[in-house]
Design an enzyme around this catalytic site. Structure first.
Site, PDB file in Angstrom:
ATOM      1  N   ASP A  33       0.940  -1.367   0.145  1.00 10.22           N
ATOM      2  CA  ASP A  33       0.086   0.024  -0.017  1.00 10.22           C
ATOM      3  C   ASP A  33       0.756   1.132   0.116  1.00 10.22           C
ATOM      4  OD1 ASP A  33      -2.475   1.390   0.163  1.00 10.22           O
ATOM      5  OD2 ASP A  33      -2.017   1.697   2.354  1.00 10.22           O
TER       6      ASP A  33
ATOM      7  N   GLU B  35      -2.697  -1.830  -4.334  1.00 12.99           N
ATOM      8  CA  GLU B  35      -3.776  -1.090  -4.563  1.00 12.99           C
ATOM      9  C   GLU B  35      -3.718  -0.227  -5.770  1.00 12.99           C
ATOM     10  OE1 GLU B  35      -6.237   2.049  -1.961  1.00 12.99           O
ATOM     11  OE2 GLU B  35      -4.119   2.107  -2.024  1.00 12.99           O
TER      12      GLU B  35
ATOM     13  N   ASP C 135      -1.134   1.595   8.107  1.00 12.03           N
ATOM     14  CA  ASP C 135      -0.626   0.981   6.916  1.00 12.03           C
ATOM     15  C   ASP C 135      -0.534  -0.300   6.436  1.00 12.03           C
ATOM     16  OD1 ASP C 135      -0.727   3.825   6.215  1.00 12.03           O
ATOM     17  OD2 ASP C 135       1.413   4.271   6.552  1.00 12.03           O
TER      18      ASP C 135
END
Ligand SMILES: [Zn+2]
Length: 400
Positions: A194, A278, A359
């Site tokens: 991410d 992502e 995160d």
């Protein structure tokens, strides 16, 4: 996942055209730029008039007929293959914008293609009939045999070349070649990544991939050089010097960042059978992060490098559309914990009591989503339901 035998890659070399060849190149760059801009104008006019215009209807007036007019006669002095490619480039740029406008293209909204400018990066693209390798030199039609620094061997005969002049005055040849894929032995580890808030990226293993210090330093230097440039008087020699200085710093930042992206992506692809990330283009959420431009540029470059290396080494890379706001869902039990302000770096799941780093938790959700995606793809094309994500502070969006 099938490992296809051949992958397409770019190989870039520095080239050293002689003063005469530089002049000849400047001429082709100029002609290609004019043809490109003429194509855009013609398409804009047709678009404004509500008419459809075919590719030949663009190419004929812009190249063939234009050569016959006194204002554009000099187009006949350069290799027409470069002009035809400029037409193709304009066509693709226009089509991308148009498809994006009509919602036929996924991903971020694309801006209307901008006219090419005299300052800045210049380039021409040539297909096989416009270039050849003459011994150690690169032959470019109507320019001649240019000296090349062959820093590594070309793996196969290139299908096209782009000749580039960077704003700092350096010249490059970038070849598109096919290379045999070299699958690595299978491993059973997979990872989700991410875009981190405090770092470039965060993995589901809990690793922070930082924005390296040397890059931050170089970026500070770049901002300073740009400040100096903005203070110089237009058209002055000082301004020209300041512009060159900006270009040099720019190159250093770009090279450093690319090198870092190559190293990081190689490690991720080598250590993992599958990498899931992502897809920033999917979510339409408002972006609230600070200093996004810097980390975004690094992020998309990292993604491109991972993609390229995954296909080279027979590994899987997939971008995940959001199922859920990834930082609201507990990666351990799946409970939805609700939106969290950006300042919340750590939280504990009310349902199962797991302590999360914001995160890392998001990266774990991405890994889970990626696995579910690839499982579903196996089961007779059943697609997962893509739920629209609710408003979540601190997530990212693509539209820039
Ligand atoms: Zn939980």
């Amino acid at each position: 996942m099938v490992c296809s035998g051949v992958v397409q890659v770019r190989y870039r070399y520095r080239i050293y055209p002689s003063p005469g060849q530089q002049q000849a190149l400047a001429k082709v760059f100029g002609c290609a730029r004019i043809v490109y801009n003429d194509c855009l104008r013609l398409r804009d006019e047709a678009h404004a008039a509500g008419e459809k215009i075919s590719d030949t209807e663009v190419q004929r007036p812009v190249i063939t007929l234009a050569k016959l007019t006194p204002e554009r006669a000099w187009l006949g002095e350069v290799a027409s293959v470069a002009l035809v490619q400029a037409c193709q480039d304009a066509r693709r740029a226009y089509k991308n914008w148009f498809d994006s406008l009509k919602g036929r293209r996924k991903g971020p909204k694309i801006r209307h293609p901008r006219p090419r400018r005299k300052h800045g990066r210049q380039s021409i693209r040539l297909t096989r009939n416009g270039f050849a390798r003459h011994g150690e030199r690169l032959y470019v039609a109507k320019v001649g045999d240019i000296k090349v620094e062959w820093s590594r061997d070309l793996p196969s005969v290139p299908s096209s070349v782009t000749v580039i002049r960077e704003p700092d005055g350096r010249y490059y040849a970038s070849f598109v070649v096919e290379r045999e894929a070299a699958p690595l032995p299978a491993c059973d580890h997979e990872v989700g990544i991410d875009l981190g808030l405090a770092s470039l990226a965060v993995t589901s293993d809990g690793e922070m991939i930082p924005n390296p210090r040397f890059l931050r330093k170089a970026e500070r230097r770049l901002r300073k050089a740009q400040r100096v440039l903005s203070r110089r008087k237009k058209g002055s020699a000082n301004r020209a010097r300041a512009r060159r200085r900006v270009a040099v710093v720019h190159r250093k930042v770009r090279d450093a960042r690319l090198d870092y992206a190559h190293k990081t992506s190689l490690r991720l692809v080598r250590d993992n059978q599958a990498v899931y990330a992502e897809d920033l283009c999917v979510s339409g959420l408002a972006r609230t992060r600070l200093a996004k431009s810097v980390s975004d540029a690094g992020w998309s470059q990292l993604m491109r490098c991972i993609e390229e290396k995954a296909s080279q080494y027979g590994r899987t890379f997939a971008r995940i559309g959001r199922f859920e706001p990834t930082s609201q869902v507990c990666s351990a039990c799946g409970a939805k914990d609700g939106p969290k302000p950006l300042a919340v770096r750590e939280w504990t799941c009310a349902a199962c009591g797991t302590a999360h780093d914001r995160d890392v938790n998001a990266a774990r959700n991405i890994l889970a989503a990626g696995r579910a995606d690839s499982l579903n793809a196996c089961e007779a094309g059943v697609r997962p339901h893509l739920a629209a994500a609710g408003a979540e502070a601190g997530t990212h969006r693509s539209a820039a």
